[in-house]
Design a protein around this motif. Structure first.
Motif, PDB file in Angstrom:
ATOM      1  N   GLY A 165       0.792  -1.219   0.000  1.00 32.96           N
ATOM      2  CA  GLY A 165       0.000   0.000   0.000  1.00 32.96           C
ATOM      3  C   GLY A 165       0.816   1.255   0.000  1.00 32.96           C
ATOM      4  O   GLY A 165       0.301   2.331   0.158  1.00 32.96           O
ATOM      5  N   PHE A 255      -7.880   5.277  -3.487  1.00 32.82           N
ATOM      6  CA  PHE A 255      -7.426   4.172  -2.650  1.00 32.82           C
ATOM      7  C   PHE A 255      -6.984   4.717  -1.300  1.00 32.82           C
ATOM      8  O   PHE A 255      -6.186   5.669  -1.224  1.00 32.82           O
ATOM      9  N   GLU A 256      -7.496   4.115  -0.242  1.00 26.56           N
ATOM     10  CA  GLU A 256      -7.168   4.545   1.102  1.00 26.56           C
ATOM     11  C   GLU A 256      -5.739   4.133   1.459  1.00 26.56           C
ATOM     12  O   GLU A 256      -5.173   3.225   0.843  1.00 26.56           O
ATOM     13  N   THR A 259      -4.078   0.306   1.214  1.00 32.32           N
ATOM     14  CA  THR A 259      -4.837  -0.534   0.287  1.00 32.32           C
ATOM     15  C   THR A 259      -3.965  -1.693  -0.209  1.00 32.32           C
ATOM     16  O   THR A 259      -2.772  -1.514  -0.492  1.00 32.32           O
ATOM     17  N   THR A 330     -11.941  -5.713  -2.295  1.00 31.03           N
ATOM     18  CA  THR A 330     -11.213  -4.908  -3.275  1.00 31.03           C
ATOM     19  C   THR A 330     -12.079  -4.588  -4.476  1.00 31.03           C
ATOM     20  O   THR A 330     -12.074  -3.473  -4.995  1.00 31.03           O
ATOM     21  N   ARG A 333     -14.573  -1.901  -3.541  1.00 30.95           N
ATOM     22  CA  ARG A 333     -13.948  -0.601  -3.397  1.00 30.95           C
ATOM     23  C   ARG A 333     -13.635   0.002  -4.757  1.00 30.95           C
ATOM     24  O   ARG A 333     -13.793   1.196  -4.989  1.00 30.95           O
TER      25      ARG A 333
END
Length: 757
Positions: A165, A255-256, A259, A330, A333
Motif C-alpha cells: 500500500g 485508494f485509502e 490498500t 477490493t 472498493r
C-alpha cells in the motif's frame, strides 16, 4: 469571434450559472439551520445544510473564488463536527452559522461585482475565528483541511507486509479525464486546486500517454490523466465529493492508505489492459512517487529482453495471494469509483433527467419572446378583423384557427414566467427568527398557499412590501409575552402568510393575532396632521387607509425597525405600480389582516372591450361580473356622475364613465351597465357600447399621461386604434375621494354603497 472570445463567453455563462445556483444553495443552507434550531435532532436538515455549503465551496473552487472557498470551509468544518457528534448544537452555533450564510452571500457579491471590499475581508476573518472558537481545539484538529502534522507510521497490508500500500500513510488517487471534459466546462487543474484545501499533495505525475500525434490531436479535447499521492486526515466521502461534478466526464479511483496491492494490480489492468509496456510504465510511475509495494508483472506478451529494457529494475517480482474475502472487498472498493459502478450510473441518470426537465433561459430573452407574442396577438387581431370585413367564411375560419393557436402560445409563454410565491415566503423564516429575537418575542410563522403562482417580475417586486408588512406586524401588532399572557392569549404570537387565486387575481394576506389597530389613535393623529376635520366621522375602511399617508405613524417610540412613518406609503405606491390594491381590516385585541390583490401578470390579459364617447376602454375580463341595460333609476338621473340602483334586491353603486372622464356620452343608442367587482366590492359602470372580449397586450402609458385617473395602461387594437385599460380599484378610489369633481347629491349615497358592499 475568436476562440478566446468563445472561451470567455462560455466561462462568463458558467460563472453566472454558479452565482444563480449559489443563491439556491444559500436558501437551502438557511432553511436547514432554521429547522435545526427548532428540532436539533433533525439529521436530514443538518445534512442538507452541509451539502449546500459543500456545493458552494466546491463550485467556487472550480472558478478560483478562493475567498469563498476559504470561508465556507470554516462553516463546513463546524457543520461536520455537528454531524459527527463532536460538537453539540446550541444557540451560539446556529447564530454563527446563520451569520456565515450572510457572509458567504457578501463574498459571492464580490465575485459578481469583481471588486473586493476590505471590510468584507475583515468581517470574514473575524467570523472565521469565531467559528473556529465554537468548534473547539479538539474538533478543529480533527477536521483541519490540511495535514500539517508528521505522517503516520506506514500502514500495513492485509497480510502484514509493511511495504504494501505504499507504506507512507497517504491516499492514492488515479484520475483520467474524458475527451469531452474541456468542452463541458471542466478544468482538471481546478479539481487539483480544490483538493489542496483538504490536505497536501505529496507526489503528482501527469499521464500523457493518451495524447495522439499532432495531426490527430483535437485542440478542444482533453487527454490528461493524473496519479497523485495525497496526505490528508479527511474522510473518504470528503475526497469523493471533490470530484462529484466531474463524474460524467472522468474516471476517478481513490485508494485509502494501506490498500492491498491486488487493488493496484486490478487498476493497472483497467488502465492498461494486457499491454505489458503500459503496465510497466504505470508501475514505474508509482514507484517514482514513493510507493514501495511489490507486485507481479505480467510479461507474457513481450520477450524477456524487452521487459528488461523497458521495465525499471527497481520494480521487483513477487507473488501475492489474495483471499476470497479480501478480493471481494477490493472489487467493491474499485467499483465504487469506477465508470461502471452503480454510484456513477445512478448519478448519470439523475443528471440526464434534470437536463431534460430544466433549461436555464436568460430573463431578457424570455421578455423579448413575450413582447413578440404580444405583437403577434395585435397582428392576429388585425387579420381577424380584415377577414370579417371580407366576409369570407374560409378566411374567417382560417384566422380563427390562427388566433386559437396564438392564444395557446400566449398562455404557454406567460406560464414560463410563472413561479410559486412560496420561494418569497420562505425568505421570511429567517426575518421572523432574527426580528423576534431582537424584540424578545416568541413568534410562530405559518405559511400557506406557497404553491400559488405569480409572474416572476411581480414576485421580485412584491418582496420588499411584504418585508415591511411582516416587520410592522411583529413590531407594532404582536404584543410581548407578558402582554399576551395578561390579555389571555398564548405567549407565542402567530404571524401568517397566505396566498390564493381569486377571480383571475392573486391575493396575498399578511395577518397576525396581535393587539389590532388603534382606531382612536389613528383618528387623533390624522386630525393633528390636518388630514381630516376634528369630529369627522369615517367608516373603518377609510380610517385604515389613513395609515398609507406619507409620514403617518402612531408609534410612541422610534425603533430600529419602525416608527418613523416611512414605509406604508411606499408599500401602497409599489403595489399600485403593479396594478394591484391593498386593504386593511382589524379588530382590537384580535389582530390585523392586510390583503394585497395583484393581477396574474403584467404583460397580457383577457380583456372586455367597451366604448365611451368614441373612446375605446378595456376592462379586465376577470373583473366583469355581468352586463345589463341601464336601469330606470340611473336613466332618470342622466346628468349625474354617480348614484345607486337596485340589482335584484341588492343596492349597488353606479358610475357614468363618460361624465366621470368629462366627455359627452353617445345617447343615440342604447347604453349598458357593466357590473365589475374588486374583491368583495361591486359597482356598475355605464358605457355607450359593448364590444366583447379582446386579448389585450398591455402597453405602459407615457409619463405625460400619468396624471389621468384610474388608467392602468393602454393597448393597440387590430384596427390600429388605441384603447385605454381601466384600473377598477383605482376607478372606485378616484370616484370616492375626488369630491372636487363629483359634487352631485348622489355621491354620498354612492360612496356609502361602495363601502357597505
Amino acid at each position: 469571434m475568436s476562440m478566446n472570445d468563445d472561451d470567455a463567453e462560455i466561462l462568463a455563462v458558467a460563472r453566472a450559472g454558479f452565482l444563480d445556483e449559489a443563491q439556491e444553495m444559500l436558501r437551502q443552507f438557511e432553511q436547514g439551520l432554521l429547522v435545526l434550531e427548532e428540532d436539533p435532532s433533525d439529521s436530514e436538515s443538518l445534512n442538507a445544510a452541509f451539502r449546500a455549503a459543500h456545493t458552494i465551496k466546491g463550485t467556487a473552487g472550480m472558478f478560483g473564488c478562493d475567498a469563498v472557498v476559504s470561508f465556507t470551509h470554516e462553516a463546513e468544518t463546524l457543520l461536520e463536527a455537528l454531524r459527527s457528534g463532536s460538537r453539540q448544537l446550541d444557540e451560539d452555533v446556529v447564530a454563527a452559522l446563520l451569520e456565515s450564510r450572510d457572509q458567504i452571500e457578501l463574498l459571492l457579491g464580490e465575485v459578481q461585482s469583481g471588486e473586493e471590499d476590505p471590510g468584507v475581508k475583515a468581517s470574514s476573518e473575524a467570523l472565521a475565528a469565531r467559528l473556529r472558537a465554537l468548534l473547539g481545539a479538539t474538533a478543529a484538529a480533527a477536521h483541519a483541511p490540511a495535514a500539517t502534522a508528521p505522517s503516520q507510521a506506514p500502514a500495513t497490508g492485509a497480510l502484514g507486509e509493511p511495504e504494501d500500500g505504499g507504506g507512507d500513510g497517504c491516499w492514492h488517487l488515479s484520475l483520467r479525464f474524458g475527451h469531452e471534459a474541456l468542452r463541458n466546462g471542466l478544468d482538471p487543474l481546478a479539481f487539483l486546486r480544490y483538493l489542496a484545501t483538504l490536505g497536501e499533495t505529496r507526489a503528482l505525475r501527469c499521464q500523457t500517454e493518451a495524447i495522439p500525434n499532432l495531426d490527430e490531436l483535437d485542440a478542444e479535447a482533453c487527454y490528461l490523466g493524473f496519479e497523485l499521492r495525497f496526505d490528508s486526515k479527511a474522510k473518504r466521502e470528503d475526497i469523493e465529493r471533490v470530484f462529484e461534478f466531474a463524474l460524467e466526464d472522468s474516471d476517478v479511483q481513490i485508494f485509502e492508505p494501506g490498500t492491498a496491492p491486488a487493488a493496484f494490480e486490478e487498476l493497472a489492468t483497467r488502465r492498461c489492459g494486457e499491454d505489458p509496456k503500459a503496465r510497466a510504465a504505470l508501475f514505474q510511475c508509482w514507484h517514482e512517487m514513493g510507493m514501495r509495494f511489490k507486485v507481479r508483472l505480467e510479461v507474457a506478451a513481450v520477450t524477456a529482453a524487452e521487459t528488461e529494457a523497458e521495465t525499471p529494475q527497481a520494480i521487483p517480482h513477487i507473488e501475492r495471494r489474495v483471499g476470497p474475502a479480501e478480493e471481494g472487498k477490493t472489487q467493491k472498493r474499485s467499483d465504487r469509483r469506477s465508470g461502471e459502478g452503480e454510484r456513477r450510473e445512478g448519478g448519470r441518470d439523475r443528471r440526464a433527467g434534470d437536463e431534460t426537465r430544466f433549461v436555464r433561459v436568460r430573463a431578457d430573452k424570455l421578455d423579448k419572446l413575450i413582447d413578440l407574442i404580444g405583437e403577434l396577438v395585435i397582428a392576429g387581431s388585425g387579420a381577424q378583423m380584415m377577414a370579417h370585413q371580407e366576409a369570407s367564411p374560409l378566411l374567417v375560419e382560417a384566422t380563427q384557427r390562427v388566433m386559437d393557436l396564438v392564444q395557446e402560445t400566449r398562455d404557454g409563454t406567460l406560464a414560463l414566467r410563472m413561479v410559486p410565491i412560496g420561494e418569497t415566503f420562505g425568505r421570511f423564516q429567517r426575518v421572523v427568527r432574527d426580528v423576534s429575537k431582537q424584540l424578545g418575542k416568541e413568534v410562530d410563522l405559518v405559511v400557506t398557499g406557497g404553491d400559488t403562482e405569480l409572474d416572476k417580475s411581480m414576485v421580485d417586486s412584491i418582496a420588499d412590501p411584504l418585508m415591511h408588512l411582516v416587520r410592522n406586524s411583529m413590531d407594532h401588532g404582536l404584543e410581548t409575552q407578558e402582554g399576551r399572557i395578561a390579555a389571555g392569549k398564548p405567549p407565542m404570537g402567530r404571524l401568517a402568510l397566505n396566498a390564493y387565486h381569486d377571480a383571475g387575481a392573486v391575493v396575498i394576506e399578511v395577518s397576525d393575532d396581535g393587539r389590532g389597530l388603534a382606531r382612536e389613535r389613528i383618528l387623533a393623529k390624522a386630525v393633528e396632521r390636518g388630514l381630516i376635520a376634528e369630529g369627522q366621522v369615517l367608516p373603518d375602511h377609510e380610517v385604515w387607509q389613513l395609515i398609507f399617508h406619507a409620514g403617518f405613524s402612531t408609534a410612541e417610540q422610534v425603533t430600529d425597525l419602525s416608527g418613523r412613518g416611512v414605509g406604508m406609503d411606499v408599500v401602497k405606491r409599489n403595489i399600485e405600480a403593479l396594478r394591484g390594491s391593498i386593504a386593511l381590516s382589524s379588530e382590537v385585541g384580535r389582530g390585523t389582516l392586510t390583503q394585497i390583490r395583484l393581477p396574474l401578470t403584467l404583460a397580457m390579459i383577457d380583456g372586455f372591450l367597451t366604448m365611451v364617447g368614441g373612446v375605446n376602454y378595456v376592462l379586465p375580463l376577470s373583473a366583469v361580473a355581468e352586463c345589463i341595460d341601464v336601469p330606470a333609476e340611473c336613466a332618470a338621473q342622466n346628468e349625474r356622475i354617480s348614484g345607486t340602483f337596485d340589482l335584484r334586491g341588492e343596492v349597488l353603486p353606479w358610475l357614468d364613465l363618460a361624465r366621470f372622464y368629462g366627455i359627452s356620452p353617445d345617447t343615440s343608442r342604447r347604453r349598458s351597465v357593466v357590473v365589475v367587482r374588486d374583491g368583495q366590492t361591486r359597482v356598475g359602470l355605464i358605457v355607450d357600447r359593448l364590444m366583447g372580449e379582446h386579448q389585450t397586450v398591455i402597453k405602459p402609458l407615457s409619463a405625460i399621461f400619468q396624471h389621468l385617473k384610474a388608467l392602468a395602461g393602454s393597448t393597440i387594437l387590430g384596427s390600429g386604434d388605441v384603447a385605454l385599460l381601466l384600473d377598477v380599484s383605482g376607478l372606485l378610489n378616484a370616484a370616492i375621494r375626488n369630491g372636487q369633481q363629483i359634487r352631485q347629491t348622489g355621491t354620498a349615497a354612492f360612496a356609502h354603497a361602495v363601502l357597505k358592499s
